[in-house]
Design an enzyme around this catalytic site. Structure first.
Site, PDB file in Angstrom:
ATOM      1  N   ASN A 209     -50.021 -35.688  21.289  1.00 34.12           N
ATOM      2  CA  ASN A 209     -51.100 -36.631  21.628  1.00 34.12           C
ATOM      3  C   ASN A 209     -50.567 -37.682  22.594  1.00 34.12           C
ATOM      4  O   ASN A 209     -49.394 -37.654  22.966  1.00 34.12           O
ATOM      5  CB  ASN A 209     -51.678 -37.258  20.351  1.00 34.12           C
ATOM      6  CG  ASN A 209     -50.601 -37.934  19.540  1.00 34.12           C
ATOM      7  OD1 ASN A 209     -49.985 -38.887  19.994  1.00 34.12           O
ATOM      8  ND2 ASN A 209     -50.342 -37.420  18.345  1.00 34.12           N
ATOM      9  N   ASP A 278     -52.563 -34.223  13.014  1.00 33.52           N
ATOM     10  CA  ASP A 278     -53.182 -33.869  11.740  1.00 33.52           C
ATOM     11  C   ASP A 278     -52.975 -32.387  11.414  1.00 33.52           C
ATOM     12  O   ASP A 278     -52.945 -32.007  10.257  1.00 33.52           O
ATOM     13  CB  ASP A 278     -54.689 -34.181  11.784  1.00 33.52           C
ATOM     14  CG  ASP A 278     -54.934 -35.684  11.801  1.00 33.52           C
ATOM     15  OD1 ASP A 278     -54.123 -36.414  11.200  1.00 33.52           O
ATOM     16  OD2 ASP A 278     -55.923 -36.127  12.424  1.00 33.52           O
ATOM     17  N   LYS A 288     -41.564 -16.930  24.181  1.00 36.17           N
ATOM     18  CA  LYS A 288     -42.685 -17.447  24.972  1.00 36.17           C
ATOM     19  C   LYS A 288     -43.845 -16.459  24.919  1.00 36.17           C
ATOM     20  O   LYS A 288     -43.653 -15.264  25.158  1.00 36.17           O
ATOM     21  CB  LYS A 288     -42.221 -17.648  26.421  1.00 36.17           C
ATOM     22  CG  LYS A 288     -43.294 -18.270  27.279  1.00 36.17           C
ATOM     23  CD  LYS A 288     -42.846 -18.363  28.731  1.00 36.17           C
ATOM     24  CE  LYS A 288     -44.026 -18.710  29.594  1.00 36.17           C
ATOM     25  NZ  LYS A 288     -43.863 -18.301  30.967  1.00 36.17           N
ATOM     26  N   PHE A 322     -51.466 -47.713  10.142  1.00 39.47           N
ATOM     27  CA  PHE A 322     -52.175 -47.963  11.405  1.00 39.47           C
ATOM     28  C   PHE A 322     -53.338 -46.998  11.492  1.00 39.47           C
ATOM     29  O   PHE A 322     -53.288 -45.911  10.914  1.00 39.47           O
ATOM     30  CB  PHE A 322     -51.229 -47.787  12.600  1.00 39.47           C
ATOM     31  CG  PHE A 322     -50.238 -48.902  12.701  1.00 39.47           C
ATOM     32  CD1 PHE A 322     -49.155 -48.953  11.832  1.00 39.47           C
ATOM     33  CD2 PHE A 322     -50.400 -49.921  13.616  1.00 39.47           C
ATOM     34  CE1 PHE A 322     -48.254 -49.999  11.868  1.00 39.47           C
ATOM     35  CE2 PHE A 322     -49.505 -50.971  13.665  1.00 39.47           C
ATOM     36  CZ  PHE A 322     -48.430 -51.008  12.797  1.00 39.47           C
ATOM     37  N   LYS A 336     -59.380 -45.917   4.877  1.00 36.74           N
ATOM     38  CA  LYS A 336     -58.005 -45.420   5.052  1.00 36.74           C
ATOM     39  C   LYS A 336     -57.029 -46.246   4.225  1.00 36.74           C
ATOM     40  O   LYS A 336     -56.114 -45.716   3.603  1.00 36.74           O
ATOM     41  CB  LYS A 336     -57.603 -45.506   6.526  1.00 36.74           C
ATOM     42  CG  LYS A 336     -57.615 -44.153   7.205  1.00 36.74           C
ATOM     43  CD  LYS A 336     -57.315 -44.221   8.672  1.00 36.74           C
ATOM     44  CE  LYS A 336     -58.192 -43.207   9.390  1.00 36.74           C
ATOM     45  NZ  LYS A 336     -58.069 -43.222  10.822  1.00 36.74           N
ATOM     46  N   LYS A 340     -54.974 -44.366   1.360  1.00 33.39           N
ATOM     47  CA  LYS A 340     -53.539 -44.183   1.578  1.00 33.39           C
ATOM     48  C   LYS A 340     -52.718 -45.256   0.862  1.00 33.39           C
ATOM     49  O   LYS A 340     -51.501 -45.300   1.000  1.00 33.39           O
ATOM     50  CB  LYS A 340     -53.236 -44.167   3.082  1.00 33.39           C
ATOM     51  CG  LYS A 340     -54.050 -43.084   3.820  1.00 33.39           C
ATOM     52  CD  LYS A 340     -53.511 -42.756   5.183  1.00 33.39           C
ATOM     53  CE  LYS A 340     -54.423 -41.792   5.916  1.00 33.39           C
ATOM     54  NZ  LYS A 340     -53.782 -41.151   7.055  1.00 33.39           N
TER      55      LYS A 340
END
Ligand code: CTP
Length: 414
Positions: A209, A278, A288, A322, A336, A340
């Site tokens: 990401n 995730d 490959k 975060f 959250k 958590k």
């Protein structure tokens, strides 16, 4: 106030070098043991004798001019310093330190020191604003160097603008608060995760990401500045590792989970700033993948939730999570935090300009189990790290841990 502290004062070649004499005198009066290193340029403005008289110590100007055969001056000074302060700092010394050049006594000692470094720049406004100088300052900031920004006013070159050396009294205040703050997290172990995890598809492809890791790196540097023993568990980034921070490089979410869990029992504070993928490919090819079919379907499986695992296992640890959200920030953040079992949750609305991935700034809201703690408006990630650590440090004294009960949590605070 500075009794027992050894301060190395680096003076470089600018007209403001005369103000460094006043600073040297104030440091000495505050009880510090002051050792001055001057560049050749600085000696054109003020003589070494001035600093020798004020500091009551030999002044160093030349790496090879050793006064005492039993020691190597630049290593000795580098090792003994509790703090390095450069005032005034020219654009040239900023460039040299940013890039590791060691071609005189000051730059060589700076390269050899493990001590915290504080820099008070002074120069012509255009030199200060030049992208090269700003870039060098950013590199140094990310490495943990603390800047005492120059003031705005009439400059010796005739221009009016930003570039005047901060006044010696202001620099003294910064130095005093530096020593006070460097005790705040002494004896505490802080674990920070940063960067986007890398989930391999095959040896040349992966899923990741846009996380730059900047927020986590800034937190690690700041926690270190407050005296904590800091471990930074991070994925590959181009950022310089903050000075004095123990760095552990990881790739996947599973690697990160292993490294974090193996340290968690002995950790006091966790900042879970990493952007953890995730999902990961179910299968990782060891060769490959060759191009053949029109479609390539990659099946993904859910990664373990590291933060949630920490929330379930925590006893006395203070855990900061975060969240990156694009809508319904408050509701998602509260959810959250509870799910958590975090002590604090820092939620960014990444749809806002200046917040989130890749940029140097951030905008966030901090929540605890009671609700909103603080809104953090647009600011540098460095400043946000500083504020977040103030909030955490303020809460640590009364934090006695919390217990996780099957999808629910209750805090035991005194
Ligand atoms: N996190 C984690 N492990 C995961 C996913 C997330 O430790 N597998 C942590 C992140 O480091 C962050 C917090 O959980 O501190 C929230 O991450 P975020 O991606 O916003 O939340 P998710 O739980 O992934 O929820 P969603 O993507 O559905 O918003």
């Amino acid at each position: 106030m500075l009794k027992g502290k050894t301060i190395v004062l680096g003076v470089t070649g600018g007209i403001a070098a005369f103000k460094a004499a006043a600073l040297c005198s104030k440091l000495k009066q505050a009880g510090a043991s002051v050792h001055v290193i001057m560049t050749q340029g600085a000696t054109k403005f003020v003589t070494p004798l001035t600093f020798q008289s004020l500091s009551r110590n030999l002044v160093f100007t030349d790496t090879f001019d050793e006064q005492d055969p039993s020691e190597i001056s630049h290593i000795n000074l580098a090792d003994r310093a509790d703090l390095f302060i450069i005032a005034p700092a020219t654009a040239n010394i900023l460039a040299k330190i940013a890039h590791g050049i060691a071609d005189d006594m000051l730059s060589t000692t700076l390269l050899a020191t493990m001590a915290p470094v504080m820099i008070a720049p002074a120069m012509n406004v255009h030199m200060y604003e030049h992208p090269a100088t700003q870039n060098n300052m950013q590199i140094l900031r990310e490495r943990g160097v603390r800047f005492i920004e120059p003031g705005v006013g009439q400059l010796a070159c005739g221009y009016v603008g930003k570039g005047r050396l901060s006044e010696p009294d202001e620099i003294m205040l910064e130095i005093q608060s530096f020593f006070q703050e460097s005790q705040l997290l002494k004896g505490k172990k802080v674990l920070v995760t940063a960067g986007g995890t890398v989930e391999r598809i095959d040896p040349v492809r992966y899923i990741s990401n846009d996380s730059s890791g900047k927020m986590g790196y800034a937190l690690a540097g700041e926690a270190r500045r407050l005296g904590a023993e800091v471990t930074l568990v991070a994925t590959q980034t181009r950022l310089p590792i903050p000075d004095g921070v123990d760095f552990v490089k990881v790739n996947s979410a599973q690697d990160m989970m292993d490294e974090v869990l193996s340290r968690f029992d002995t950790t006091d504070v966790v900042f879970k700033a990493a952007a953890v993928s995730d999902y990961r490919p179910i299968e990782q090819l060891d060769h490959k993948m060759k191009k053949s079919e029109e479609e390539w379907v990659i099946r993904l499986v859910k990664n373990p939730d590291i933060l949630q695992t920490l929330g379930q296992r925590k006893t006395t640890q203070f855990v900061v999570g975060f969240a990156a959200e694009t809508n319904n920030l408050e509701a998602y953040a509260q959810d959250k935090l509870k799910r958590k079992n975090c002590d604090l949750l820092v939620a960014n609305d990444v749809s806002q300009e200046g917040a989130g991935f890749g940029v140097d700034t951030n905008i966030a809201q901090v929540f605890d189990a009671e609700g909103l703690v603080e809104v953090l408006p647009l600011q540098s990630k460095q400043d946000m790290a500083r504020r977040l650590l103030q909030i955490v440090t303020g809460r640590l004294a009364s934090h006695a841990g919390s217990v996780y009960v099957q999808g629910n949590d209750f805090s035991e605070e005194n």
